[in-house]
Design an enzyme around this catalytic site. Structure first.
Site, PDB file in Angstrom:
ATOM      1  N   HIS A 150      -0.232   8.514   4.983  1.00  0.00           N
ATOM      2  CA  HIS A 150      -0.941   7.229   4.914  1.00  0.00           C
ATOM      3  C   HIS A 150      -2.206   7.186   5.764  1.00  0.00           C
ATOM      4  CE1 HIS A 150       2.118   5.693   2.400  1.00  0.00           C
ATOM      5  NE2 HIS A 150       2.939   5.191   3.300  1.00  0.00           N
ATOM      6  N   HIS A 223       0.133  -1.467   0.510  1.00  0.00           N
ATOM      7  CA  HIS A 223       1.499  -1.182   0.945  1.00  0.00           C
ATOM      8  C   HIS A 223       2.307  -2.459   1.202  1.00  0.00           C
ATOM      9  CE1 HIS A 223       4.770   1.139   2.474  1.00  0.00           C
ATOM     10  NE2 HIS A 223       4.079   2.242   2.658  1.00  0.00           N
ATOM     11  N   GLU A 361       3.628   1.272  -4.698  1.00  0.00           N
ATOM     12  CA  GLU A 361       2.278   1.661  -4.292  1.00  0.00           C
ATOM     13  C   GLU A 361       1.624   2.433  -5.423  1.00  0.00           C
ATOM     14  OE1 GLU A 361       3.107   3.600  -0.259  1.00  0.00           O
ATOM     15  OE2 GLU A 361       5.027   2.816  -0.923  1.00  0.00           O
TER      16      GLU A 361
HETATM   17  C1  GLA Z   1       5.811   5.254   1.933  1.00  0.00           C
HETATM   18  C2  GLA Z   1       6.414   6.569   2.246  1.00  0.00           C
HETATM   19  C3  GLA Z   1       7.693   6.364   2.963  1.00  0.00           C
HETATM   20  C4  GLA Z   1       7.481   5.544   4.206  1.00  0.00           C
HETATM   21  C5  GLA Z   1       6.837   4.250   3.839  1.00  0.00           C
HETATM   22  C6  GLA Z   1       6.454   3.450   5.043  1.00  0.00           C
HETATM   23  O1  GLA Z   1       6.327   4.653   0.879  1.00  0.00           O
HETATM   24  O2  GLA Z   1       6.600   7.371   1.130  1.00  0.00           O
HETATM   25  O3  GLA Z   1       8.292   7.588   3.276  1.00  0.00           O
HETATM   26  O4  GLA Z   1       6.653   6.240   5.092  1.00  0.00           O
HETATM   27  O5  GLA Z   1       5.680   4.455   3.097  1.00  0.00           O
HETATM   28  O6  GLA Z   1       7.495   3.286   5.933  1.00  0.00           O
END
Ligand code: GLA
Length: 397
Positions: A150, A223, A361
């Protein structure tokens, strides 16, 4: 599945909303005939005063967008985040379907850092925090074991964006990500525009744009953690989920795609017919073990023409709130809240217990910069990154 009109929200409830919105409240009156529909109590917006701070030589604030149905969204320019999203449920009661904190301080200091955030430069993981572009290797920050997640240690969700409210229902946010930020090449100018409309549905559209002065990789997403029964109102495992994906990208034990696109048929990843999120979550399946539940990218079925395509639908089992996700992106990460542990205080004193929210997402596939067979995430100087995603809310009784 007809959307219940909210046009006649009572004067008292409207006044509460205006107070809660602080300086950013619009003074729009609810449209419609207030005599025909009973007033409905419901969730309120956060106190905008608790979002005023200064960071990175900029002021943070809370911006409220409203539509003619009295649906509203609260967005802070700290990370261009959705803080609250209020839409009517099957009884017409305004329900806050987005998890969030009630003050800017919690967004900065609480361990969960992705609530509602715009994620960049790269949504999801890049293996070992490395990739090659035009023969040159770039090293990124590693913040998820050996991998980059991220956007790194301080991704786009942890910077203050410049915000401009274009009208009651549109907010434009811009952010300049400097060359070498988190290890990425190029000065990247990003723009995210949120629009809350209310014609055939209450709809939150996110338009993303970016340009760069050096070749780079880019994968922006939002997100937001959703609970369609209302944030902090218990498990999402009984929500009904449809994913418009015949295939997904299986991962290794560190959640990096193997590079294969595998069919969902006959696996717990088949959501082609709507199914309760948790109906197969305890199946003996290696992929579910790796993800500690669902935390996978789905390969969206081929676009039927241009523009926005239906990627997913979710229905809140108690609220009847029905969310459709439409996108131009080729993939969608379905994350079922497996890492949630009740450690973050949500708005209104609610808790973020295990699997009490999900994220959808929209994105390019994780680790695309290292997988030549995946759709490219490269952006070149002179090129324009442009993509859109829309979340539409109606009710099903
Ligand atoms: C995404 C990732 C997860 C986690 C979330 C946030 O969806 O794939 O593994 O890191 O974000 O907690």
């Amino acid at each position: 599945m007809k959307m219940r009109s909210f046009a006649s929200f009572s004067c008292i409830a409207a006044a509460c909303l205006l107070v809660a919105c602080g300086n950013n409240a619009t003074t729009d009156k609810p449209a419609g005939d207030s005599a025909t529909i009973a007033p409905a109590a419901g969730a309120a917006l956060p106190d905008a005063n608790l979002f005023k701070d200064s960071m990175e030589s900029k002021m943070t604030a809370l911006y409220i967008l409203k539509n003619k149905n009295n649906a509203s969204v609260a967005i802070t320019n700290y990370g261009a985040r959705v803080v609250s999203l209020l839409v009517p449920d099957k009884n017409g009661t305004l329900t806050d379907v987005a998890l969030g904190y009630d003050s800017i301080g919690k967004y900065i200091h609480q361990p969960e850092t992705y609530f509602g955030a715009i994620v960049g430069r790269y949504g999801n993981r890049i293996a070992k925090g490395k990739f090659k572009l035009d023969g040159k290797e770039y090293k990124l920050a590693t913040n998820n074991g050996a991998n980059h997640l991220h956007g790194g240690l301080k991704g786009f969700g942890a910077h203050v964006w410049d915000a401009k409210k274009l009208n009651d229902s549109t907010l434009e946010l811009t952010y300049l990500s400097q060359d070498q930020e988190e290890g990425y090449p190029g000065n990247l100018q990003a723009k995210v525009t949120y629009t809350l409309s209310g014609d055939s549905a209450n709809s939150l559209k996110i338009d993303y744009e970016a340009t760069t002065d050096k070749a780079t990789v880019l994968n922006l997403t939002n997100h937001t953690y959703f609970n369609l029964n209302g944030q902090g109102s218990g498990t999402i495992n009984n929500h009904l989920l449809f994913l418009n994906a015949d295939r997904y990208t299986p991962v290794d034990s560190t959640l990096i795609p193997t590079g294969k696109l595998e069919p969902v048929a006959g696996t717990p990843f088949d959501f082609l017919q709507p199914a309760a999120v948790g109906s197969r979550i305890d199946a003996n399946n290696e992929q579910l073990k790796f993800g500690k539940g669902y935390d996978h990218n789905f390969v969206l079925n081929a676009n039927k023409g241009s523009g926005l395509n239906l990627a997913a639908t979710v229905q809140g089992d108690q609220s009847g709130i029905f969310m459709e996700v439409l996108t131009m992106e080729p993939g969608i990460q379905f994350y079922g809240g497996n890492f949630m542990n009740g450690g973050n205080p949500l708005k209104g004193g609610k808790k973020d217990d295990h699997r009490t929210a999900f994220c959808l997402e929209t994105q390019h596939y994780p680790d695309s910069p290292n997988e030549p067979s995946f759709p490219s995430t490269e952006l070149k100087p002179g090129g324009k990154y442009k993509t859109s995603t829309e979340y539409r809310f109606t009710v099903k009784k």
